[in-house]
Design a protein around this motif. Structure first.
Motif, PDB file in Angstrom:
ATOM      1  N   ASP A  27       1.135  -3.468   4.153  1.00  0.00           N
ATOM      2  CA  ASP A  27       0.918  -2.037   4.293  1.00  0.00           C
ATOM      3  C   ASP A  27       2.181  -1.346   3.783  1.00  0.00           C
ATOM      4  OD1 ASP A  27      -0.365   0.342   4.964  1.00  0.00           O
ATOM      5  OD2 ASP A  27       0.416   0.333   7.006  1.00  0.00           O
ATOM      6  N   THR A  83      -6.284 -10.698   9.242  1.00  0.00           N
ATOM      7  CA  THR A  83      -7.480 -11.425   9.656  1.00  0.00           C
ATOM      8  C   THR A  83      -7.749 -12.659   8.792  1.00  0.00           C
ATOM      9  OG1 THR A  83      -8.849  -9.948   8.328  1.00  0.00           O
ATOM     10  CG2 THR A  83      -8.556  -9.386  10.650  1.00  0.00           C
ATOM     11  N   HIS A 116       0.798  -1.223   0.000  1.00  0.00           N
ATOM     12  CA  HIS A 116       0.000   0.000   0.000  1.00  0.00           C
ATOM     13  C   HIS A 116       0.838   1.285   0.000  1.00  0.00           C
ATOM     14  CE1 HIS A 116      -3.610   2.319   0.428  1.00  0.00           C
ATOM     15  NE2 HIS A 116      -3.112   2.936   1.480  1.00  0.00           N
ATOM     16  N   ARG A 119       5.037  -1.407  16.403  1.00  0.00           N
ATOM     17  CA  ARG A 119       3.610  -1.293  16.702  1.00  0.00           C
ATOM     18  C   ARG A 119       2.806  -1.057  15.421  1.00  0.00           C
ATOM     19  NH1 ARG A 119       2.162   2.090  21.696  1.00  0.00           N
ATOM     20  NH2 ARG A 119       0.609   0.453  21.817  1.00  0.00           N
ATOM     21  N   PRO A 120       1.780  -1.871  15.220  1.00  0.00           N
ATOM     22  CA  PRO A 120       0.900  -1.656  14.067  1.00  0.00           C
ATOM     23  C   PRO A 120       0.135  -0.343  14.202  1.00  0.00           C
ATOM     24  CG  PRO A 120       0.543  -3.827  15.048  1.00  0.00           C
ATOM     25  CD  PRO A 120       1.421  -3.058  15.974  1.00  0.00           C
ATOM     26  N   VAL A 121      -0.170   0.265  13.083  1.00  0.00           N
ATOM     27  CA  VAL A 121      -0.960   1.491  13.073  1.00  0.00           C
ATOM     28  C   VAL A 121      -2.445   1.150  13.134  1.00  0.00           C
ATOM     29  CG1 VAL A 121      -1.529   3.543  11.725  1.00  0.00           C
ATOM     30  CG2 VAL A 121       0.825   2.706  11.790  1.00  0.00           C
ATOM     31  N   PHE A 122      -2.834   0.088  12.451  1.00  0.00           N
ATOM     32  CA  PHE A 122      -4.241  -0.303  12.382  1.00  0.00           C
ATOM     33  C   PHE A 122      -4.431  -1.695  12.974  1.00  0.00           C
ATOM     34  CE2 PHE A 122      -3.498   2.539   8.742  1.00  0.00           C
ATOM     35  CZ  PHE A 122      -4.382   3.551   9.077  1.00  0.00           C
ATOM     36  N   SER A 123      -5.609  -1.930  13.476  1.00  0.00           N
ATOM     37  CA  SER A 123      -5.933  -3.246  14.016  1.00  0.00           C
ATOM     38  C   SER A 123      -5.884  -4.279  12.890  1.00  0.00           C
ATOM     39  CB  SER A 123      -7.299  -3.153  14.683  1.00  0.00           C
ATOM     40  OG  SER A 123      -8.187  -4.087  14.244  1.00  0.00           O
ATOM     41  N   GLY A 124      -5.424  -5.469  13.228  1.00  0.00           N
ATOM     42  CA  GLY A 124      -5.322  -6.545  12.247  1.00  0.00           C
ATOM     43  C   GLY A 124      -3.971  -6.627  11.571  1.00  0.00           C
ATOM     44  N   GLN A 125      -3.164  -5.581  11.668  1.00  0.00           N
ATOM     45  CA  GLN A 125      -1.829  -5.626  11.073  1.00  0.00           C
ATOM     46  C   GLN A 125      -0.895  -6.418  11.976  1.00  0.00           C
ATOM     47  OE1 GLN A 125      -0.958  -1.404  10.702  1.00  0.00           O
ATOM     48  NE2 GLN A 125      -1.292  -1.568   8.504  1.00  0.00           N
ATOM     49  N   LEU A 147      -0.757  -5.907   5.716  1.00  0.00           N
ATOM     50  CA  LEU A 147      -1.895  -5.020   5.483  1.00  0.00           C
ATOM     51  C   LEU A 147      -3.033  -5.373   6.419  1.00  0.00           C
ATOM     52  CD1 LEU A 147      -2.865  -2.684   3.744  1.00  0.00           C
ATOM     53  CD2 LEU A 147      -3.765  -4.346   2.132  1.00  0.00           C
ATOM     54  N   ASP A 148      -3.344  -6.642   6.509  1.00  0.00           N
ATOM     55  CA  ASP A 148      -4.432  -7.112   7.368  1.00  0.00           C
ATOM     56  C   ASP A 148      -4.197  -8.586   7.591  1.00  0.00           C
ATOM     57  OD1 ASP A 148      -6.769  -7.731   8.664  1.00  0.00           O
ATOM     58  OD2 ASP A 148      -8.089  -7.058   7.074  1.00  0.00           O
TER      59      ASP A 148
END
Length: 138
Positions: free
Chosen positions: A61, A91, A24, A72-78, A88-89
């Protein structure tokens, strides 16, 4: 806003077909080529096939050899993958993106990077699939 790109390798049986993963952020060649070189030199110890395996393991990502398990991930699931990048994710695993370079425009990506395990190079293609440069990993 990211600069989306795809990073992968040509199918050995059909060299016009690329198997790749979405990245991304930081898709510009001036950023991504140094990241790939760093991953190749440190994480995969100059093993181009191992670099390909690492990149094809997830959609990303962003890529970076400086990522640690504690990043540390910026978004949940990373999830950080040490020495490779931030997923990126995490899940549900996504299948590889497989496409002919002649249809690259359908991806809506700025850049496509094709890693060649035979000679340790990365061919950079623009969003239309046209080659614009070849870079050595070493």
């Amino acid at each position: 806003m990211g600069t989306p790109c795809y990073v992968g390798t040509a199918d050995p049986a059909q060299p016009t077909i690329v198997r790749a993963r979405y990245v991304h952020f930081d898709g510009y060649p001036s950023s991504l080529i140094p990241q790939l070189r760093g991953i190749w030199a440190t994480t995969t110890r100059r093993d181009t096939s191992a670099l390909i395996d690492a990149v094809l393991a997830h959609d990303w990502d962003y890529l970076g050899p400086d990522i640690t398990a504690d990043t540390r991930p910026v978004f949940s699931g990373q999830r950080p993958i040490a020495g490779v990048g931030m997923t990126l994710d995490d899940t549900a695993p996504e299948p590889l993106t497989v496409f002919p370079l002649s249809r690259a425009v359908d991806l809506v990506a700025s850049w496509i990077y094709v890693i060649n395990p035979a000679d340790g190079t990365v061919t950079v293609h623009n969003g239309d699939g046209e080659p614009v440069g070849v870079h050595n990993l070493g």
